[in-house]
Every structure is written in structure tokens, then in C-alpha cells.
Design an enzyme around this catalytic site. Structure first.
Site, PDB file in Angstrom:
ATOM      1  N   HIS A   1      -0.023 -47.325   6.317  1.00  0.00           N
ATOM      2  CA  HIS A   1      -0.174 -48.173   5.128  1.00  0.00           C
ATOM      3  C   HIS A   1      -0.110 -47.325   3.851  1.00  0.00           C
ATOM      4  O   HIS A   1       0.659 -47.640   2.931  1.00  0.00           O
ATOM      5  CB  HIS A   1      -1.514 -48.919   5.217  1.00  0.00           C
ATOM      6  CG  HIS A   1      -1.756 -49.884   4.099  1.00  0.00           C
ATOM      7  ND1 HIS A   1      -1.580 -51.242   4.233  1.00  0.00           N
ATOM      8  CD2 HIS A   1      -2.161 -49.687   2.811  1.00  0.00           C
ATOM      9  CE1 HIS A   1      -1.870 -51.832   3.087  1.00  0.00           C
ATOM     10  NE2 HIS A   1      -2.233 -50.905   2.204  1.00  0.00           N
ATOM     11  N   GLU A   2      -0.895 -46.255   3.812  1.00  0.00           N
ATOM     12  CA  GLU A   2      -0.940 -45.409   2.607  1.00  0.00           C
ATOM     13  C   GLU A   2       0.367 -44.637   2.412  1.00  0.00           C
ATOM     14  O   GLU A   2       0.810 -44.432   1.287  1.00  0.00           O
ATOM     15  CB  GLU A   2      -2.131 -44.448   2.659  1.00  0.00           C
ATOM     16  CG  GLU A   2      -3.495 -45.119   2.696  1.00  0.00           C
ATOM     17  CD  GLU A   2      -3.732 -46.088   1.555  1.00  0.00           C
ATOM     18  OE1 GLU A   2      -3.139 -45.883   0.474  1.00  0.00           O
ATOM     19  OE2 GLU A   2      -4.482 -47.057   1.733  1.00  0.00           O
TER      20      GLU A   2
ATOM     21  N   HIS B   1       2.808 -46.927   0.670  1.00  0.00           N
ATOM     22  CA  HIS B   1       2.606 -46.951  -0.792  1.00  0.00           C
ATOM     23  C   HIS B   1       3.241 -45.725  -1.444  1.00  0.00           C
ATOM     24  O   HIS B   1       3.949 -45.828  -2.433  1.00  0.00           O
ATOM     25  CB  HIS B   1       1.102 -46.934  -1.122  1.00  0.00           C
ATOM     26  CG  HIS B   1       0.423 -48.249  -0.959  1.00  0.00           C
ATOM     27  ND1 HIS B   1       0.855 -49.398  -1.577  1.00  0.00           N
ATOM     28  CD2 HIS B   1      -0.687 -48.601  -0.261  1.00  0.00           C
ATOM     29  CE1 HIS B   1       0.053 -50.396  -1.260  1.00  0.00           C
ATOM     30  NE2 HIS B   1      -0.894 -49.944  -0.462  1.00  0.00           N
TER      31      HIS B   1
ATOM     32  N   ASP C   1      -4.273 -55.260  -2.278  1.00  0.00           N
ATOM     33  CA  ASP C   1      -2.876 -55.185  -2.738  1.00  0.00           C
ATOM     34  C   ASP C   1      -2.354 -56.583  -3.088  1.00  0.00           C
ATOM     35  O   ASP C   1      -1.721 -56.780  -4.119  1.00  0.00           O
ATOM     36  CB  ASP C   1      -1.974 -54.583  -1.653  1.00  0.00           C
ATOM     37  CG  ASP C   1      -2.357 -53.157  -1.308  1.00  0.00           C
ATOM     38  OD1 ASP C   1      -2.990 -52.501  -2.154  1.00  0.00           O
ATOM     39  OD2 ASP C   1      -2.031 -52.701  -0.196  1.00  0.00           O
TER      40      ASP C   1
END
Length: 348
Positions: free
Chosen positions: A160-161, A164, A235
Site C-alpha cells: 500500500h505505502e 503511494h 485516503d
């Protein structure tokens, strides 16, 4: 006390606060031109003040105090750093650049927190790293290294990170990345830290790039696991707020045109009806949804094109838990849109 009269008094009964406001207005009318009395007042909710308070002869001079810019933040830092024992190489200009959007109270809090961080580490002076840790603590919350996270969940958070980080690296107008971490902080399981530019006006392309970078986390989960999770709540909240602002506040939508439903007076807060029809409400909802979906698909495409690099980034994240801008440069190469940080303009 200065709130507009009659707005909240639904019962129709006698309101003590209204009586006090009436008395204040009467007293202020009694000042003559030779009284030599100046009355000052401050509020962060000027939109709900009674109109009678703002008439000529009362509070008729208004000064809007905005958040400090980079030069003003540097000067505020110099004030709050005086009582601290600081290292000789501490650069206040660097600190000012690391704290965009911070108010004077936030800066005082950063200085206090940095001193606490240095004291915990038994340091003789507060250095640059202590201030960076303090900013992280204030923006992201307290580190929770004892939180139990399974191996599978840790990988999902890392993906997930990394999503980003990858999407923001590939977009011209996305804020420059500082570091990425999968150490839980506050309510978040991981975080990507950015250093946003201080813009006075924002264009649609810039807002869309920011939305796309925000959707990068969920898009990464979709690309790698072919499923999505609840981890993207903050988000989604952020991107929905941005899309709604583009459509209903700033008039940046082609279908609705040059129109805004924003009321700067704050009077619409008390209305039970919307300032637009049901048909327009449907158009607004569909345009917000289309805008978000467009950026989500764009993020998926970027991640599919850079899938191997993103997986490599996620593996480094799992191993180290924190990665910095230099690690991204090793994987992706130099960011092609990198602009120099705006220089501090000294007043003549």
C-alpha cells in the site's frame, strides 16, 4: 458570545448570551471620538458573528491573519529556539522548509517536542534529527512498535505505502516524497511523508495528480493482490473531499461549469435545504465519482507499468520499515520533474 442572534435559539426562550451581546453593542455605541478607547477582539469563526458587531463604529477594522509563510516561520522558530540548548549546525531555514502549513502554536509545539526527544536520548543539545522526529510525532502521532501485525498484513501495508510512493514519484504535480514508513503511528498502519509546495493558487492538473497519488495505495493492492481492503479509509476520505471541492466549490468541472455552492458567510450552515436541485445533486454525485474513478484507473496504469520496481520498494520497506527519498532514487532514478525548493526572499 458574538454568534449571530436567533440562529440557535430554536425554543424561543430568553437566551442569556443574546442579552449580553445586546448590552455589549449598546456599550460600544457609547464611545465618543475622544474617548481614547480601542476595543480588540479575535476569533477563528468570523463567519458566524452577528452582523451588528461588524458595523461602522464597532468592530469595523478587520485584519485577516493567515498561516505564516516560509520567511515568517523561520523568524518564529528563532523566537522559540532561544530557551533551548541547540546544536551549532542547526539551520532555522531548513526547519522552516520542513514545516509548511504550521501555525505559530504548532512551531512552539515542535520546539518543545524536539527538546523532549533530545532529553529522552540523553543528548546535551537539540539537533536536526530531533526536530524531524518531533514533526513526525506531531503530524503522524506516536510510534507504536509493539503493535501486533501479522506477516501477511505487514506485506499488504508495505505494498500500500509503496503504491503511494511509486505513483507520487511518477507524477509531475504530486508533492515531493520525504520518506515512507510501515511503523504504525496513531491510527495509521503506515505513512508516506511529503513536503508540499506552498502554492497560492492550485490548478486542476495539480489537484488531479494529488488525488491520483492518494489513490496509489488502494491501486497497489488491486494490482498485486487483485483485491482491496479497509486500509484506504483515510485516503478515500481525503480524495472525496478534494473531488467534492473541485466540483462544488472551485467551479473546476466542465459539466457544472463556472458555478460554486460555497457560501463564505456561513449562513448556509443553518439551512435545511441544499442550494441546488435534485437533478443537480445527481450530476454532482456522478461527477465526483467519475473524477475519483478516473484517477484510480490512472494510478493502476502507472503501477502496472512500474510493477517490478514497486515490488522491490515494498521488499526494502518490509526489511527496513523506513525508507527515504534516496532509496527511491536508487530504484526509479532521479525524479524528472524535480524543482528546486523555493528560496527565501529577503525583504529589502
Amino acid at each position: 458570545m458574538g454568534r449571530a442572534r436567533g440562529k440557535n435559539n430554536f425554543s424561543g426562550s430568553n437566551d442569556e448570551r443574546e442579552n449580553t451581546l445586546n448590552q455589549l453593542l449598546t456599550e460600544m455605541d457609547g464611545f465618543g471620538t475622544n474617548t481614547n478607547v480601542i476595543v480588540l477582539a479575535a476569533t477563528n469563526r468570523a463567519d458566524v458573528l452577528d452582523k451588528a458587531l461588524m458595523r461602522a463604529g464597532r468592530f469595523d477594522r478587520q485584519i485577516y491573519v493567515d498561516l505564516p509563510d516560509i520567511r515568517e516561520r523561520r523568524e518564529i522558530f528563532e523566537v522559540h529556539l532561544k530557551p533551548l540548548k541547540k546544536s551549532e549546525d542547526l539551520d532555522t531555514e531548513f526547519l522552516a522548509k520542513q514545516t509548511p502549513g504550521f501555525s505559530g502554536a504548532d512551531i512552539a509545539n515542535v520546539c518543545n517536542e524536539a527538546a523532549l526527544v533530545a532529553a529522552r536520548k540523553d543528548k546535551k543539545a537539540v539537533d536536526k534529527q530531533d526536530f524531524l522526529d518531533a514533526v513526525d510525532r506531531i503530524v503522524g502521532g506516536l510510534e507504536k512498535k509493539n503493535k501486533i501485525v501479522s506477516t501477511e498484513e505487514k506485506r499488504a501495508i508495505a505494498i500500500h505505502e509503496a503504491g503511494h510512493a511509486t505513483v507520487s514519484w511518477m507524477l509531475e504535480h504530486a508533492a515531493p516524497l520525504v520518506k515512507v514508513t510501515i511503523v504504525p503511528r496513531g491510527q495509521s498502519l503506515g505513512a508516506a511523508w511529503y513536503l508540499p509546495e506552498e502554492r497560492l493558487i492550485v490548478r486542476p492538473d495539480q489537484m488531479k495528480d494529488e488525488m491520483c497519488a492518494t489513490m496509489g495505495g488502494r491501486a497497489a493492492e488491486k494490482v498485486i493482490f487483485d483485491t482491496i481492503s479497509t486500509g484506504a479509509l483515510s485516503d478515500l476520505e481525503k480524495v472525496t473531499r478534494q473531488a467534492r471541492a473541485m466540483v462544488t466549490i472551485y467551479g473546476l468541472n466542465d459539466k457544472l461549469g463556472n458555478i460554486t455552492y460555497y457560501d463564505s458567510t456561513g449562513q448556509s450552515d443553518y439551512n435545511f435545504s441544499k442550494p441546488y436541485s435534485e437533478e443537480t445533486a445527481k450530476v454532482i454525485d456522478s461527477e465526483i465519482s467519475a473524477l475519483i474513478e478516473e484517477q484510480y484507473q490512472r494510478a493502476i496504469q502507472i503501477l502496472q507499468d512500474n510493477k517490478d520496481k514497486m515490488l522491490k520498494l515494498a521488499d526494502i520497506l518490509i526489511e527496513r520499515e523506513v525508507i527515504f527519498k534516496d532509496d527511491l532514487e536508487d530504484i526509479f532514478g532521479k525524479r524528472p520533474f524535480e524543482r528546486g525548493t523555493s528560496e527565501v526572499v529577503e525583504e529589502a
